[in-house]
Scaffold this active site. Structure first.
Site, PDB file in Angstrom:
ATOM      1  N   GLU A  84     -13.598 -17.029  -9.187  1.00 45.06           N
ATOM      2  CA  GLU A  84     -14.421 -16.686  -8.012  1.00 45.06           C
ATOM      3  C   GLU A  84     -15.834 -16.305  -8.444  1.00 45.06           C
ATOM      4  O   GLU A  84     -16.770 -16.359  -7.662  1.00 45.06           O
ATOM      5  CB  GLU A  84     -13.794 -15.522  -7.240  1.00 45.06           C
ATOM      6  CG  GLU A  84     -12.523 -15.894  -6.502  1.00 45.06           C
ATOM      7  CD  GLU A  84     -11.944 -14.693  -5.774  1.00 45.06           C
ATOM      8  OE1 GLU A  84     -12.195 -14.572  -4.565  1.00 45.06           O
ATOM      9  OE2 GLU A  84     -11.245 -13.888  -6.409  1.00 45.06           O
ATOM     10  N   LYS A 125       0.828  -1.215   0.000  1.00 48.99           N
ATOM     11  CA  LYS A 125       0.000   0.000   0.000  1.00 48.99           C
ATOM     12  C   LYS A 125       0.851   1.249   0.000  1.00 48.99           C
ATOM     13  O   LYS A 125       1.918   1.278   0.605  1.00 48.99           O
ATOM     14  CB  LYS A 125      -0.910  -0.007   1.232  1.00 48.99           C
ATOM     15  CG  LYS A 125      -1.945  -1.082   1.121  1.00 48.99           C
ATOM     16  CD  LYS A 125      -2.736  -1.237   2.394  1.00 48.99           C
ATOM     17  CE  LYS A 125      -3.700  -2.400   2.281  1.00 48.99           C
ATOM     18  NZ  LYS A 125      -3.018  -3.680   2.018  1.00 48.99           N
TER      19      LYS A 125
END
Ligand SMILES: [Zn+2]
Length: 322
Positions: free
Chosen positions: A186, A59
């Site tokens: 998914e 991040k």
């Protein structure tokens, strides 16, 4: 099988997101939380996880001057500062001073016996990334590959992003020797599933929404699947455990490894995932132990670590009289 039996079985965790594995904390508190409380690692070690690959998206936060590298260094510092467990960072064949020599699962330090755990990090390319951002993540992984980074993961909201966007970065990672795992299937996305399987990553995660020809392609490819039973049920990706593809893949002896995905979010543990597999699919002690042991072959660390893990499993098999 008694609870103690489950704890005695060594376990290998290959699909665990770091962000979900730590309790609520800001990024600035991350290193302190990981180090002071040893939350992640200790929880895993307590249930006899002997090898762990943790994945996280690096991040960046310009407002606090945090770079992606700074974030990753905070994670590493935090993990290194864990004192309750003996943490060994692994490599994937690049050579590192952290390579392991002693196969004992416990290490004695100042008279205190500490559990030993091998840890590798995967940097996650996020599905909202641009090609350039994804490339930055791969570059960072390459810079940090002697510090415990062993591979790249592709994750994030499965309905966001296009395969073609990430492909250049994933190819670049592969060309430079990083191993790859992809969250795959998914949601129904036939074209993407096929493209991912054609790309032949070292592992895929979930493999829930596959059409018939994708199952065939997966089975012939022998790509190992990271199976996250509780996660798939809670997120309703699979309607119920009886419909889970574990049973079919297990019947076909397809390479698989049971994983938690996100212990915090799904309130589970690796032991719980194994007990769920045993009770749902009728696996006995020997089958469960072999399932746990087979995961050695799918780890991203080098052969030295694999032999250490084989010794740990051999020793546990004797204790468990298997
Ligand atoms: Zn995941």
């Amino acid at each position: 099988m008694e609870m103690e039996w489950w704890t005695l079985v060594p376990k290998i965790e290959l699909h665990a997101h770091l962000n979900g594995s730590i309790r609520d904390s800001t990024l600035l508190e991350l290193a302190r939380n990981l180090g002071d409380k040893g939350i992640v690692i200790e929880d895993f070690a307590a249930e006899n996880v002997v090898y762990l690959e943790l994945r996280t998206t690096p991040k960046r936060n310009d407002s606090i001057g945090m770079t992606k590298r700074g974030y990753m260094e905070a994670v590493l510092e935090g993990l290194k500062a864990v004192t309750a467990v003996d943490v060994h960072f692994v490599s994937s064949g690049f050579g590192t001073e952290n390579s392991i020599i002693n196969p004992d699962i416990h290490n004695t330090c100042g008279g205190i016996i500490r559990k030993k755990i091998y840890v590798g990090l995967l940097l996650s390319v996020h599905r909202r990334d641009t090609t350039a951002t994804a490339m930055d993540t791969v570059q960072l992984a390459l810079e940090m590959r002697n510090l415990g980074v062993v591979g790249i993961d592709l994750s994030g909201n499965p309905v966001v992003g296009e395969w073609a966007t990430f492909l250049p970065a994933l190819k670049y990672a592969r060309e430079h020797g990083l191993r790859l795992t992809l969250h795959c299937g998914e949601v129904p996305n036939h074209e993407e599933v096929q493209a991912m399987l054609d790309f032949c990553p070292e592992r895929i995660g979930h493999a829930c929404c596959f059409e018939e020809d994708s199952w065939r392609k997966l089975k012939s490819s022998r790509i190992p699947v990271e199976i996250c039973l509780t996660s798939n049920i809670v997120t309703e990706t699979i309607p119920n455990i009886d419909k889970h593809h574990f049973a079919d893949l297990y019947k076909h002896k397809h390479p698989m490894v049971l994983c938690t995905d996100d212990k915090g979010v799904f309130s589970t543990s690796l032991t719980r995932e194994y007990t769920l597999a045993a009770s749902s699919f009728g696996l006995g002690e020997k089958e469960i132990f072999e399932l746990a042991r087979d995961a050695i072959e799918f780890i991203f660390a080098d052969d030295g670590v694999k032999s250490q893990l084989r010794m740990i499993f051999d020793s546990a098999a004797k204790k468990l009289e298997l």
